[in-house]
Design a protein around this motif. Sequence first.
Motif, PDB file in Angstrom:
ATOM      1  N   LYS A   1     -36.963 -46.396   8.692  1.00  0.00           N
ATOM      2  CA  LYS A   1     -37.045 -45.107   9.369  1.00  0.00           C
ATOM      3  C   LYS A   1     -37.400 -44.048   8.336  1.00  0.00           C
ATOM      4  CE  LYS A   1     -33.806 -46.324  12.994  1.00  0.00           C
ATOM      5  NZ  LYS A   1     -32.504 -46.090  13.636  1.00  0.00           N
ATOM      6  N   TYR A   2     -38.246 -43.122   8.762  1.00  0.00           N
ATOM      7  CA  TYR A   2     -38.694 -42.101   7.815  1.00  0.00           C
ATOM      8  C   TYR A   2     -38.036 -40.762   8.090  1.00  0.00           C
ATOM      9  CZ  TYR A   2     -42.285 -45.424   6.487  1.00  0.00           C
ATOM     10  OH  TYR A   2     -42.939 -46.529   6.039  1.00  0.00           O
ATOM     11  N   ILE A   3     -37.744 -40.070   7.001  1.00  0.00           N
ATOM     12  CA  ILE A   3     -37.169 -38.728   7.070  1.00  0.00           C
ATOM     13  C   ILE A   3     -38.209 -37.769   6.490  1.00  0.00           C
ATOM     14  CG2 ILE A   3     -35.229 -37.269   6.331  1.00  0.00           C
ATOM     15  CD1 ILE A   3     -34.395 -39.673   8.085  1.00  0.00           C
ATOM     16  N   LEU A   4     -38.802 -36.953   7.358  1.00  0.00           N
ATOM     17  CA  LEU A   4     -39.869 -36.075   6.879  1.00  0.00           C
ATOM     18  C   LEU A   4     -39.439 -34.615   6.899  1.00  0.00           C
ATOM     19  CD1 LEU A   4     -43.014 -37.443   8.771  1.00  0.00           C
ATOM     20  CD2 LEU A   4     -41.864 -38.361   6.777  1.00  0.00           C
ATOM     21  N   CYS A   5     -39.972 -33.888   5.946  1.00  0.00           N
ATOM     22  CA  CYS A   5     -39.720 -32.457   5.897  1.00  0.00           C
ATOM     23  C   CYS A   5     -41.049 -31.712   6.023  1.00  0.00           C
ATOM     24  CB  CYS A   5     -39.046 -32.094   4.581  1.00  0.00           C
ATOM     25  SG  CYS A   5     -38.844 -30.325   4.367  1.00  0.00           S
ATOM     26  N   ASN A   6     -41.100 -30.832   6.990  1.00  0.00           N
ATOM     27  CA  ASN A   6     -42.326 -30.078   7.241  1.00  0.00           C
ATOM     28  C   ASN A   6     -42.322 -28.790   6.423  1.00  0.00           C
ATOM     29  OD1 ASN A   6     -44.514 -28.711   8.270  1.00  0.00           O
ATOM     30  ND2 ASN A   6     -44.048 -29.152  10.406  1.00  0.00           N
ATOM     31  N   ALA A   7     -43.137 -28.774   5.380  1.00  0.00           N
ATOM     32  CA  ALA A   7     -43.262 -27.572   4.546  1.00  0.00           C
ATOM     33  C   ALA A   7     -44.712 -27.109   4.564  1.00  0.00           C
ATOM     34  CB  ALA A   7     -42.791 -27.860   3.123  1.00  0.00           C
ATOM     35  N   ASP A   8     -45.362 -27.347   5.702  1.00  0.00           N
ATOM     36  CA  ASP A   8     -46.770 -26.944   5.839  1.00  0.00           C
ATOM     37  C   ASP A   8     -46.819 -25.565   6.492  1.00  0.00           C
ATOM     38  OD1 ASP A   8     -49.551 -27.671   5.510  1.00  0.00           O
ATOM     39  OD2 ASP A   8     -49.678 -27.608   7.683  1.00  0.00           O
ATOM     40  N   GLU A   9     -46.186 -24.625   5.825  1.00  0.00           N
ATOM     41  CA  GLU A   9     -46.047 -23.286   6.387  1.00  0.00           C
ATOM     42  C   GLU A   9     -47.391 -22.570   6.337  1.00  0.00           C
ATOM     43  OE1 GLU A   9     -42.540 -20.216   5.661  1.00  0.00           O
ATOM     44  OE2 GLU A   9     -43.733 -20.599   3.886  1.00  0.00           O
ATOM     45  N   GLY A  10     -48.020 -22.432   7.505  1.00  0.00           N
ATOM     46  CA  GLY A  10     -49.376 -21.885   7.494  1.00  0.00           C
ATOM     47  C   GLY A  10     -49.530 -20.548   8.190  1.00  0.00           C
TER      48      GLY A  10
END
Lengths: 617, 257
Positions: free
Chosen positions: A210-219
Amino acid sequence: MAEKLTSRETLLELAEKLAAERKQIKQTITLCAGTGCRASGCMKVHEALQEGVKKRSWEKKVEVRTSGCHGLCELGPLLVTQPGNVFYKAVKPEDVDAILDETVDKGEIVEKLLYEDRNTGEKIAHWHDIPFYKKQKRLVFGANGEINPNIIEDFFAVGGYQALAKALNSMQPDEIVEQIKKSGLRGRGGGGFLTGLKWESCRKAHGATKYILCNADEGDPGAFMDRSILEGNPHCVIEGMAIAALAIGGSDGYVYVRNEYPLAVKNLSIALDQAREYGLLGENILGSGFNFDIKINRGGGAFVCGESTALMASIEGKPGEPRAKFVHTAEKGLWDKPTNLNNVETYANVPWIVENGADEYAAIGTEGSKGTKIFSLVGKVNNTGLIEVPMGITLREIVYDIGGGIPGNKKFKAVQTGGPAGGCLPEEKLDLPVDFDNLWEAGTIMGSGGLIVMDEDNCMVDVAKYFTKFLMEESCGKCTPCREGLRQLYNILVDISEGRGQEGDIELMEGLSEAISAGSICGLGQAAPIPLLSTIRYFRDEYEAHIKDAKCPAGVCKELISYTIKDNCNGCGMCTRVCPTNAIAGEKKEIHIIDQSKCIKCGACYGACKFDAIFKG
Amino acid sequence: MSNLVPVTIDGKKIEVPYDTTVLDAAKKLGIFIPTLCHNENVKPYGVCRICLVEMRQGKRSKLVPSCVFPLRKETEIQTNSAKVQRVRKWILQLMLARSPNEKVICDLAAKYGVEKTHPRFSPHWKEETGDRYIDESSCILCGQCVRVCEEIVGVGAIAFEGRGAHRRVTTPFDVQSNVCIACGACEYVCPTKCIGFVDHGATRELKRWHMNTKMIACSKCGDYFLPEPLAKLYEEKMNLPAEIYQICPNCRDSVFK
């Protein structure tokens, strides 16, 4: 090489030792080294401070520390001296001697570097007395001003990684999920989905990996919450992700961060290395047998990659385009494996909740939105910067108390919330308590936390046109309604702003907006008509003025305004000197005239005239 | 999870296996749903949005693309609700604005009561790309060519390029591809036949992909019948006599009997 921490006890011991060591140092100067202050030249101030301390041989008694963003970016470079909590703004290298000799040595205050209240003219010495900070509640962001993001020991000294240790030591995964559910934490990236429910469905999903992703694609244009957290306190995000991994059963983590955030990438990389060295990432974390590690994936600058499925496609090395997600990513996400994706700020909230308990967290905020929210407060407001406030605070408090009101005594017109696909709220909504549900009912969104303040000089048609253009250009183009629909919306808005609007255009745009919202694949297209619809809802008269009278009431849309010289012109000639196209003529001391065929409506004359003799409209 | 899911489409009831798409369930019931990007030989893509239907599960109701929406629990579908009709008409008007001369679009629009696009809509923009003038208005970006080339033919010679309204299908770097085998599968599946596929005899042209490929002439009748790179790929993949690639299908019977 640091020695690996093998248990919760060793971490607590180390934290205690570090905190005690810090107490030995009598005085500290904490200089903000966020991107905003760096742009204002804080690193030169840092050099000067270090030299000054060395010259005076104070190395043993004074510590000069760089930290993450303090928030009040408008007035950078910022620094705080301890003891005393003295706050200095707009510090230059030449001010360093005064700071060291007056404040550090004698405990006296350097008046000229103090914050000055715009309304009362009062000078304020202590940072917690400054109105900008007074109404904030800095739960997530608080440590930013205290720690050097490149020194993990700083984070230990303020209790860092103790929530992870607690979770590893004394909590079952289900219990962690339950706490997050109970806390009422909702996704800070824009969706506002209950984080605990998301974790639960991913925990229940079948699969060994299982993957734990962090969204830091602050656009979002003008938004920098996530950047400042990653730059200033990357460890709290790492800790939040590790706790999520423990709760969900994840073994691999990714932070998807924009490549345009070089300092965030750098500070995060350093933080990951340090966390690994101490055994807080990798195998057998804190001797518990739990394994988890995080990789950084740098984004190529497409706004749409902030959308969950596009982000996952991008990590997989495919074009960053969204796909249908009727099968949730919690079940089939990255490489078709169960995946949990949260935003930077969401993860940053997690350690606090685990440490202090769900009830304490849920005590902050409103019925449906708990905790605090970080906003980037920008636009026509005196104190631009980054603020963290409890949910439920009113827009008025944000704009006037924290933001210090509108510059130049201009009249407030609107505040846009939620980034480029957010809506604009008018003055009558200023007393709205800010939370997910209230904003949605008012026709806008929380989004990731952009707040753009607009005054009487902003044209709302122009604002809608700007954001529709942004979204049109950032649309991936995969589905018909978003690709073709936004282009048509934009073209009609251009027509309206250039005097070619037609009767029925408003209704046409409303109808087309329904098709774009209901028909698009992903959140970008679904939310894209919000700027347009909210400005029609609250500022319909401005659209009508453009369409029916070919007038731009705010004087922004160039094709609809002209500059003329009024009778009170005294012929000083200032306007002729600044006009770039030589469109203004007139004898000395006589009323001047603008040749409309040469005028490019740049407004230079309007700005230069000291006698208010130029009419715009 | 191989259980059956009860579904009602336009009032007709059916039970379908878990994860059946709405489009497939509707087909079983003989209910027609228009599609443009769908091709049952490749993975569903869900982008043209012409197959949107109204989905209701309990209190929740929204428009979903029938080609990719998986049925997992009791669901009620309306393929022609007022909202579906409204949104479909807008989408057809948007498509007509982009591709006013494509028969497949015009016919579909006419079928749903849209004669022409909205007078306020502007046509697809035309752009200069280097020294080539490209008119993209005939391509509806359904992606069937891209998916067939990758999933069926297995060469992946073409892909999407550009963002938003600049999106288009092309070869890498917009030059003649060195992996395209000129098989013409793209042309075969293209709903608007916009690839520019022409057999010139000794060469085969695929205008959109900048391809001019040599053809092999039949050693018996002299007719050109097979692109050279396609023959090469066959040779690598199949253990067949070499002369088979020199003789056209019409003459093969007499030779290989």
